[in-house]
Design a protein around this motif. Structure first.
Motif, mmCIF file in Angstrom:
data_model
loop_
_atom_site.group_PDB
_atom_site.id
_atom_site.type_symbol
_atom_site.label_atom_id
_atom_site.label_comp_id
_atom_site.label_asym_id
_atom_site.label_seq_id
_atom_site.Cartn_x
_atom_site.Cartn_y
_atom_site.Cartn_z
ATOM 1 N N GLU A 78 0.643 -1.034 -0.015
ATOM 2 C CA GLU A 78 -0.010 0.034 -0.181
ATOM 3 C C GLU A 78 0.875 1.504 -0.022
ATOM 4 O OE1 GLU A 78 -3.962 -1.834 2.413
ATOM 5 O OE2 GLU A 78 -2.077 -1.212 3.910
ATOM 6 N N ALA A 79 2.032 1.167 0.909
ATOM 7 C CA ALA A 79 2.839 2.385 0.971
ATOM 8 C C ALA A 79 3.528 2.729 -0.515
ATOM 9 C CB ALA A 79 3.785 2.077 1.897
ATOM 10 N N LEU A 80 3.843 1.579 -1.198
ATOM 11 C CA LEU A 80 4.514 1.713 -2.346
ATOM 12 C C LEU A 80 3.678 2.247 -3.467
ATOM 13 C CD1 LEU A 80 6.822 0.970 -4.738
ATOM 14 C CD2 LEU A 80 6.019 -1.276 -4.674
ATOM 15 N N LYS A 81 2.450 1.724 -3.599
ATOM 16 C CA LYS A 81 1.305 2.387 -4.322
ATOM 17 C C LYS A 81 1.120 3.840 -4.229
ATOM 18 C CE LYS A 81 -1.984 -0.341 -4.702
ATOM 19 N NZ LYS A 81 -3.494 -1.068 -4.359
ATOM 20 N N GLU A 82 1.106 4.131 -3.047
ATOM 21 C CA GLU A 82 0.939 5.785 -2.668
ATOM 22 C C GLU A 82 2.222 6.522 -3.129
ATOM 23 O OE1 GLU A 82 -1.370 7.597 -1.549
ATOM 24 O OE2 GLU A 82 -2.579 5.545 -1.979
ATOM 25 N N LEU A 83 3.598 5.925 -2.958
ATOM 26 C CA LEU A 83 4.733 6.412 -3.312
ATOM 27 C C LEU A 83 5.031 6.424 -4.711
ATOM 28 C CD1 LEU A 83 7.203 4.482 -1.097
ATOM 29 C CD2 LEU A 83 6.800 7.163 -0.736
ATOM 30 N N ARG A 84 4.445 5.807 -5.405
ATOM 31 C CA ARG A 84 4.796 5.803 -6.774
ATOM 32 C C ARG A 84 3.600 6.672 -7.601
ATOM 33 N NH1 ARG A 84 9.154 5.104 -6.632
ATOM 34 N NH2 ARG A 84 9.952 3.034 -6.859
ATOM 35 N N LYS A 85 2.521 7.391 -6.760
ATOM 36 C CA LYS A 85 1.869 8.368 -7.443
ATOM 37 C C LYS A 85 2.465 9.821 -7.313
ATOM 38 C CE LYS A 85 -2.515 6.523 -5.642
ATOM 39 N NZ LYS A 85 -3.698 6.979 -4.510
ATOM 40 N N LEU A 141 13.099 7.940 -6.794
ATOM 41 C CA LEU A 141 12.817 6.944 -5.327
ATOM 42 C C LEU A 141 12.921 5.562 -5.520
ATOM 43 C CD1 LEU A 141 13.071 7.541 -2.281
ATOM 44 C CD2 LEU A 141 10.603 7.585 -2.435
ATOM 45 N N PRO A 142 14.197 4.987 -5.537
ATOM 46 C CA PRO A 142 14.147 3.648 -5.831
ATOM 47 C C PRO A 142 13.686 2.897 -4.329
ATOM 48 C CG PRO A 142 16.343 4.590 -6.456
ATOM 49 C CD PRO A 142 15.435 5.429 -6.020
ATOM 50 N N VAL A 143 12.928 1.781 -4.973
ATOM 51 C CA VAL A 143 12.450 1.036 -3.578
ATOM 52 C C VAL A 143 12.777 -0.584 -3.714
ATOM 53 C CG1 VAL A 143 10.545 0.357 -2.180
ATOM 54 C CG2 VAL A 143 10.323 2.555 -3.242
ATOM 55 N N ILE A 144 13.541 -0.810 -2.764
ATOM 56 C CA ILE A 144 13.642 -2.426 -2.387
ATOM 57 C C ILE A 144 12.713 -2.977 -1.554
ATOM 58 C CG2 ILE A 144 15.242 -4.259 -1.948
ATOM 59 C CD1 ILE A 144 17.647 -2.127 -3.023
ATOM 60 N N MET A 145 11.972 -3.882 -1.876
ATOM 61 C CA MET A 145 11.094 -4.522 -1.202
ATOM 62 C C MET A 145 11.568 -5.593 -0.387
ATOM 63 S SD MET A 145 8.219 -2.626 -1.917
ATOM 64 C CE MET A 145 7.177 -3.527 -1.100
ATOM 65 N N ALA A 146 11.374 -5.923 0.898
ATOM 66 C CA ALA A 146 11.887 -7.025 1.793
ATOM 67 C C ALA A 146 10.853 -7.891 2.046
ATOM 68 C CB ALA A 146 12.398 -6.506 3.023
ATOM 69 N N THR A 147 10.916 -9.223 1.884
ATOM 70 C CA THR A 147 10.054 -10.241 1.975
ATOM 71 C C THR A 147 10.341 -11.432 2.310
ATOM 72 O OG1 THR A 147 8.144 -11.171 0.932
ATOM 73 C CG2 THR A 147 9.975 -10.848 -0.638
ATOM 74 N N ALA A 148 9.572 -12.406 3.009
ATOM 75 C CA ALA A 148 9.909 -13.666 3.525
ATOM 76 C C ALA A 148 9.701 -14.502 1.970
ATOM 77 C CB ALA A 148 8.877 -14.473 4.259
ATOM 78 N N ASN A 149 10.646 -15.401 1.875
ATOM 79 C CA ASN A 149 10.917 -16.320 0.595
ATOM 80 C C ASN A 149 9.420 -16.813 -0.059
ATOM 81 O OD1 ASN A 149 13.594 -16.236 0.413
ATOM 82 N ND2 ASN A 149 14.060 -17.671 2.097
ATOM 83 N N ASP A 150 8.451 -17.204 0.899
ATOM 84 C CA ASP A 150 7.361 -17.805 0.216
ATOM 85 C C ASP A 150 6.160 -16.897 -0.222
ATOM 86 O OD1 ASP A 150 6.883 -16.976 2.704
ATOM 87 O OD2 ASP A 150 5.775 -18.657 3.539
ATOM 88 N N ALA A 153 4.362 -6.481 -6.172
ATOM 89 C CA ALA A 153 5.309 -5.189 -5.841
ATOM 90 C C ALA A 153 5.945 -4.867 -7.042
ATOM 91 C CB ALA A 153 6.506 -5.612 -4.965
ATOM 92 N N PHE A 154 6.587 -5.652 -7.833
ATOM 93 C CA PHE A 154 7.025 -5.201 -9.066
ATOM 94 C C PHE A 154 6.174 -4.455 -10.232
ATOM 95 C CE2 PHE A 154 10.583 -8.307 -8.625
ATOM 96 C CZ PHE A 154 11.845 -7.401 -8.691
ATOM 97 N N GLU A 155 4.928 -4.980 -10.213
ATOM 98 C CA GLU A 155 3.894 -4.484 -10.755
ATOM 99 C C GLU A 155 3.697 -3.003 -10.506
ATOM 100 O OE1 GLU A 155 0.831 -7.219 -10.741
ATOM 101 O OE2 GLU A 155 1.656 -8.454 -12.182
ATOM 102 N N LEU A 156 3.708 -2.592 -9.374
ATOM 103 C CA LEU A 156 3.575 -1.406 -8.622
ATOM 104 C C LEU A 156 4.696 -0.262 -8.827
ATOM 105 C CD1 LEU A 156 1.162 -2.643 -5.602
ATOM 106 C CD2 LEU A 156 0.267 -1.228 -7.837
ATOM 107 N N GLY A 157 5.789 -0.974 -9.288
ATOM 108 C CA GLY A 157 6.918 -0.220 -9.237
ATOM 109 C C GLY A 157 7.953 -0.319 -8.493
ATOM 110 N N ALA A 158 8.162 -1.417 -7.538
ATOM 111 C CA ALA A 158 9.310 -1.870 -6.860
ATOM 112 C C ALA A 158 10.512 -1.788 -7.900
ATOM 113 C CB ALA A 158 9.148 -2.921 -6.388
ATOM 114 N N ASN A 159 11.688 -1.508 -7.441
ATOM 115 C CA ASN A 159 12.810 -1.537 -8.127
ATOM 116 C C ASN A 159 13.400 -2.927 -8.069
ATOM 117 O OD1 ASN A 159 12.464 1.402 -7.357
ATOM 118 N ND2 ASN A 159 13.894 1.569 -9.039
ATOM 119 N N ASP A 160 13.384 -3.506 -7.045
ATOM 120 C CA ASP A 160 14.062 -4.796 -6.660
ATOM 121 C C ASP A 160 13.554 -5.360 -5.372
ATOM 122 O OD1 ASP A 160 15.950 -6.934 -6.673
ATOM 123 O OD2 ASP A 160 17.840 -5.671 -6.802
ATOM 124 N N PHE A 161 14.102 -6.351 -4.717
ATOM 125 C CA PHE A 161 13.523 -7.062 -3.617
ATOM 126 C C PHE A 161 14.598 -7.807 -3.109
ATOM 127 C CE2 PHE A 161 12.874 -11.096 -5.815
ATOM 128 C CZ PHE A 161 12.842 -12.162 -4.887
#
Length: 139
Positions: free
Chosen positions: A64-71, A78-87, A95-103
């Motif tokens: 949700e925060a990424l969606k707002e940031l990309r507006k 503002l590159p965004v690297i998402m942190a997530t559990a492996n599964d 996240a990539f579809e919404l504009g994350a740069n990496d994870f």
């Protein structure tokens, strides 16, 4: 050149502290946020070079925060690297579809995070430099 200003967002206090400490040790300036609302507040108050954003946080999550940031901020601004559990494959794809740069996967492998931070920051700086050069050649 001044150190890059990184925003670390994670609801886990220990995770934030560990990442912040390690990033400061290698020369980054670091600000912490506990959830998506704090991320948006911090971004409205100061300029960041990159955000490390946990996907799962209470209140406003990372997606949700990424969606707002990309507006208001592009992937280059503002590159965004998402942190997530492996599964959490679906979360990563979203996240990539919404504009994350990496994870990065949790638990976070710090040398991998550093390499990804460096790549995103170099890309950001190179693009900004190209934009300056292109802008200067029009006059």
């Amino acid at each position: 050149m001044s150190p890059a200003n990184i925003l670390v967002a994670d609801d886990g206090k220990v995770m934030r502290l560990v990442l912040s400490t390690k990033l400061k040790e290698v020369g980054y300036s670091v600000t912490e946020a506990e959830d998506g609302h704090e991320v948006l507040q911090a971004v409205s108050e100061q300029s960041f070079d990159l955000i490390v954003l946990d996907i799962h946080m209470p209140g406003m999550n990372g997606i949700e925060a990424l969606k707002e940031l990309r507006k208001t901020h592009s992937r280059i601004q503002l590159p965004v690297i998402m942190a997530t559990a492996n599964d959490e494959e679906e979360d990563v794809v979203e996240a990539f579809e919404l504009g994350a740069n990496d994870f990065v996967s949790k638990p976070i492998n710090f040398p991998i995070l550093l390499a990804r931070l460096d790549t995103q920051l170099r890309l950001k700086r190179a693009t900004e430099e190209l934009e300056k050069l292109a802008g200067g050649s029009e006059g």
